[in-house]
Design an enzyme around this catalytic site. Structure first.
Site, PDB file in Angstrom:
ATOM      1  N   SER A  21       1.077  -7.092 -10.040  1.00  0.00           N
ATOM      2  CA  SER A  21       1.793  -6.281  -9.045  1.00  0.00           C
ATOM      3  C   SER A  21       0.854  -5.178  -8.570  1.00  0.00           C
ATOM      4  O   SER A  21      -0.202  -4.953  -9.157  1.00  0.00           O
ATOM      5  CB  SER A  21       3.033  -5.645  -9.676  1.00  0.00           C
ATOM      6  OG  SER A  21       2.676  -4.500 -10.431  1.00  0.00           O
ATOM      7  N   ASP A  22       1.235  -4.466  -7.525  1.00  0.00           N
ATOM      8  CA  ASP A  22       0.504  -3.242  -7.201  1.00  0.00           C
ATOM      9  C   ASP A  22       1.103  -2.112  -8.050  1.00  0.00           C
ATOM     10  O   ASP A  22       2.105  -2.289  -8.744  1.00  0.00           O
ATOM     11  CB  ASP A  22       0.551  -2.935  -5.702  1.00  0.00           C
ATOM     12  CG  ASP A  22      -0.602  -2.015  -5.285  1.00  0.00           C
ATOM     13  OD1 ASP A  22      -1.243  -1.417  -6.176  1.00  0.00           O
ATOM     14  OD2 ASP A  22      -0.872  -1.871  -4.087  1.00  0.00           O
ATOM     15  N   TRP A  23       0.497  -0.964  -7.957  1.00  0.00           N
ATOM     16  CA  TRP A  23       0.875   0.192  -8.786  1.00  0.00           C
ATOM     17  C   TRP A  23       2.369   0.541  -8.570  1.00  0.00           C
ATOM     18  O   TRP A  23       2.736   1.023  -7.503  1.00  0.00           O
ATOM     19  CB  TRP A  23       0.001   1.382  -8.399  1.00  0.00           C
ATOM     20  CG  TRP A  23       0.307   2.665  -9.093  1.00  0.00           C
ATOM     21  CD1 TRP A  23       1.473   3.388  -9.017  1.00  0.00           C
ATOM     22  CD2 TRP A  23      -0.551   3.383  -9.976  1.00  0.00           C
ATOM     23  NE1 TRP A  23       1.376   4.497  -9.786  1.00  0.00           N
ATOM     24  CE2 TRP A  23       0.147   4.536 -10.394  1.00  0.00           C
ATOM     25  CE3 TRP A  23      -1.842   3.184 -10.449  1.00  0.00           C
ATOM     26  CZ2 TRP A  23      -0.402   5.474 -11.252  1.00  0.00           C
ATOM     27  CZ3 TRP A  23      -2.392   4.120 -11.304  1.00  0.00           C
ATOM     28  CH2 TRP A  23      -1.681   5.254 -11.699  1.00  0.00           C
TER      29      TRP A  23
END
Ligand code: BGC
Length: 757
Positions: free
Chosen positions: A270-272
């Site tokens: 995932s992204d942050w």
């Protein structure tokens, strides 16, 4: 039965094949892992979590990855905890955003794209990997291959510009550079942000995106596919929602396309915080629900949300998600760890890191030289060629907010740079003064790009009067581009425009060098000065690179990887557009009224009242210290069927380029095609190739490109299917006439025509 025997034999043969050793080791490990340990592998945290929170997780084997730690001792300490204290000894993946260099900084990716030099981009990534692994980093969140057509978006700096083909080539080169060709990968790449992130409405970061399937496939997905084909061990999903579904829950992207169609077996992270962000998106009521949605979309590692760590075990026990789903994710995470050789060699072995090696500095300088684009030159550059014998040692005023700004010339997203190692233009010109090549006047004091100061202008004017030439280094501070750094006005911030006009009013030639993270709409500033180098943020060695270009040691060879609009109101503006039914044939403004339209009267064609339909500079544009003449395009054939039985299953496209000036320089011929009539409307031009060719003064070179049938193919509806029918798209070339150009940029050149049978 007779026909069954060979099938049985084949089955026996296949089932007797020894299993891939990595897959075998993954099976063995999975069989020993508890549910908690499996879920732990899907968790990634950064050092903002306290030691009390994070270390017990590592020691219990409940953490798959950490990021943002670049102290090799600390990396080894935590790794030892994972390997020696946890039950199964599964090593950690240690990640970092190493975007355009680790300690030695190369130009921002947008600048790297301007080099049109794939070998150099690959080399920069290889040298970057060599530095990063010495700090214990084994996984970089790079390259970013979001095709970006809106320069208001701050992250335009991090990608390779507006074009699908150029971005695909650049992203693949970066992956090859980071990962190398050994069976054990040194630094894993992570291509991001899957997908459509750069299409955020109005250029505002994280904003919604709406991308029809055909455009997604034609424009935004190919660079991801190219990076995965180049071997990228991982991929990151984007923050944005796309067609109503956030990328972190987007089954169409992450399952249908990435896994089912592309058969990708690498890791999807995932992204942050993008998993927990789905509560704000309004697609889940709480973090528990986000965990379900992301798992269903096969997002395998949770960066910073803790949604998996906190909720997946209960969800499995309640039967909401299955352990098989977890196993599928863990399998890909473990595979990446094996591909990095971490099970056999988990620790960072370098004792005295070797940063800023001569090879890295030389590549950084060359990249900065090749990334600068000469936009205008009224004979002001290079300085040496314009000097009468009397002034062979010119007095040069070096000024402007980016003349001596070690921090900002490195640009966005370079956490591990060392500002004191950065050589600014002022430092480079001081060196030239020491070598008696120039006399130097320095503007004293530190100035910021956003500053407004009358006394600064007064000081500049006074100094300019004493100089033969003014070298002004302006643009944007690095913090004005990058994540969440979007701008509505793409001007030179502060009073830079006033400074330039005041300098010009002294009557001295003014050379403007722009360091910026994006295209700026600065036509008026450009008109006010004598020469303009657009240099992006060029990194550690940008000072010497610019000095070489300005003094004429090196001729500029950068070309724009993105269209420069005249005004923000034209955005999005890109070369690869469709024709309207009423195209404009470049109207010219006379008394603010456009005249000279093409086949329609101007009142009925497609243009802006203030600007016609033209950009400030087109994609692919760039001048140098010589001129090139492109001869007619010659084709190996004009009627093609591309069947394997023809004598020439590819089309050779060539032309002669002549250097008509008086010094050697690099031409960057670009191959474009246009499919004149399609079952869907086609862009007026599509880039399909480029080269860099150095041509000595007065000489000519023949450049040849090869087109294949795949180059002519595009995504369209399968025959007999209406728009809107799901999944009925095909990628193929359609019969008919094509134009093909070899041109110096996307707006010039005369096409040749061929027909696909
Ligand atoms: C960015 C990613 C980056 C990640 C980790 C996010 O904010 O969107 O590109 O890799 O942070 O630092």
């Amino acid at each position: 039965m007779k026909r069954l025997i060979p099938l049985i034999a084949l089955f026996v043969l296949v089932s007797c094949q020894p299993k891939d050793p990595i897959e075998q080791r993954i099976d063995d490990l999975l069989a020993q892992m508890t549910l908690e340990e499996k879920i732990g592998q899907m968790n990634q945290l950064d050092p903002s979590w306290s030691a009390e929170e994070k270390e017990p997780l590592i020691a219990q084997g409940l953490m798959g990855s950490i990021f943002n730690i670049v102290d090799p001792q600390e990396v080894n300490r935590l790794q030892r905890m994972a390997v020696e204290e946890s039950r199964l000894g599964i090593p950690l993946l240690v990640a970092r955003d190493v975007i355009h260099g680790f300690r030695t900084i190369y130009p921002i990716p947008l600048g790297q794209a301007a080099t049109f030099d794939l070998a150099l981009v690959e080399e920069a990534a290889r040298l970057t990997a060599e530095e990063a692994v010495q700090a214990g980093v084994r996984w970089t969140f790079s390259p970013m291959v979001d095709v970006a057509r809106d320069p208001r978006w701050g992250r335009v700096a991090e990608g390779y510009g507006e074009d699908t083909y150029l971005t695909s080539q650049m992203g693949a080169a970066a992956v090859r550079g980071y990962q190398g060709s050994d069976s054990i990968v040194k630094l894993a790449a992570c291509v991001k942000h899957f997908a459509g992130y750069a299409v955020s409405e109005s250029g505002r970061d994280y904003n919604s995106t709406w991308i029809p399937e055909i455009q997604l496939r034609e424009t935004y997905l190919p660079p991801f596919k190219a990076a995965l084909d180049a071997g990228s061990l991982s991929i990151m999903c984007a923050f944005n929602d796309i067609n109503g579904v956030p990328a972190s829950a987007n089954k169409h992207l992450n399952v249908n396309i990435l896994r089912d169609e592309w058969q990708y077996d690498g890791l999807l992270v995932s992204d942050w915080g993008s998993i927990m962000n789905m509560v704000s998106h309004g697609i889940a009521t709480d973090r528990r629900e986000t965990a379900i949605q992301s798992l269903e979309a096969q997002v395998e590692m949770d960066m910073q949300s803790n949604a998996y760590l906190w909720y997946l075990k209960d969800l499995v026990e309640q039967g909401v998600v299955s352990e098989q789903q977890i196993d599928a994710c863990v399998r890909d995470i473990l595979r990446m760890k094996f591909r990095l050789g971490l099970f056999d060699n988990p620790y960072c072995e370098v004792e005295t890191p070797q940063y800023f090696q001569p090879e890295a500095l030389a590549a950084a300088q060359r990249a900065a030289e090749e990334s600068a684009v000469l936009l205008k030159n009224n004979n002001a550059l290079p300085l040496t060629s314009n000097l009468s014998p009397l002034t062979s040692k010119p007095t040069v005023l070096v000024c402007g907010p980016l003349a001596h700004n070690q921090h900002d010339q490195n640009g966005t997203w370079c956490f591990d740079k060392v500002d004191s190692m950065t050589i600014t233009p002022l430092m480079a010109f001081r060196q030239l003064a020491k070598e008696s090549k120039i006399r130097l006047i320095e503007q004293k004091g530190k100035h910021w790009s956003r500053e407004v100061s009358q006394s600064n202008i007064a000081q500049l004017t006074r100094l300019a009067k004493q100089a033969d030439v003014v070298l002004y280094f302006g643009g944007e501070e690095s913090i004005l581009s990058g994540e969440a750094r979007c701008r509505a006005h793409l001007n030179l911030p502060g009073d830079q425009s006033e400074q330039l006009r005041a300098l010009k009013a002294t009557g001295k030639p003014v050379v403007l060098t722009v360091m910026a993270g994006r295209p700026l709409c600065i036509g008026d500033d450009i008109a006010a000065v004598d020469a303009v180098l657009y240099a992006f943020h060029g990194g550690t060695m940008q000072g010497p690179a610019l000095a070489n270009l300005i003094m004429g040691e090196v001729a500029p060879s950068g070309r724009l990887p993105i269209t420069f609009p005249q005004a923000e109101g034209q955005i999005p503006l890109y070369y690869n557009k469709k024709n309207t039914g009423r195209p404009t044939d470049h109207p010219v403004l006379i008394d603010d009224i456009p005249v000279g339209a093409g086949q329609f009267s101007i009142g009925e064609s497609s243009y802006w009242l203030e600007y016609g339909d033209q950009p400030l500079y087109p994609f692919g544009y760039g001048l140098t210290y010589t001129t090139f003449e492109y001869g007619p395009v010659v084709l190996s054939d004009t009627i093609l069927d591309f069947t394997p039985y023809t004598l020439h299953p590819t089309l050779q496209v060539s032309c002669i380029i002549k250097n008509t000036g008086n010094r050697e320089a690099v031409a960057v011929p670009q191959l474009y095609i246009r499919d004149l009539v399609g079952s869907l409307t086609r862009p007026v031009r599509e880039l399909k190739g480029f080269q860099r060719v150095s041509i000595p003064a007065g000489e000519s070179r023949t450049v040849t490109f090869t087109l294949t049938k795949e180059d002519l193919a595009y995504w369209h509806l399968a025959e007999g299917v209406d728009l809107g029918a799901d999944g009925k798209y095909e990628f193929s070339a359609e019969q008919g006439a094509f134009h093909v150009w070899i041109a110096p940029n996307a707006a010039e050149g005369e096409p040749a025509t061929f027909t696909l049978k």
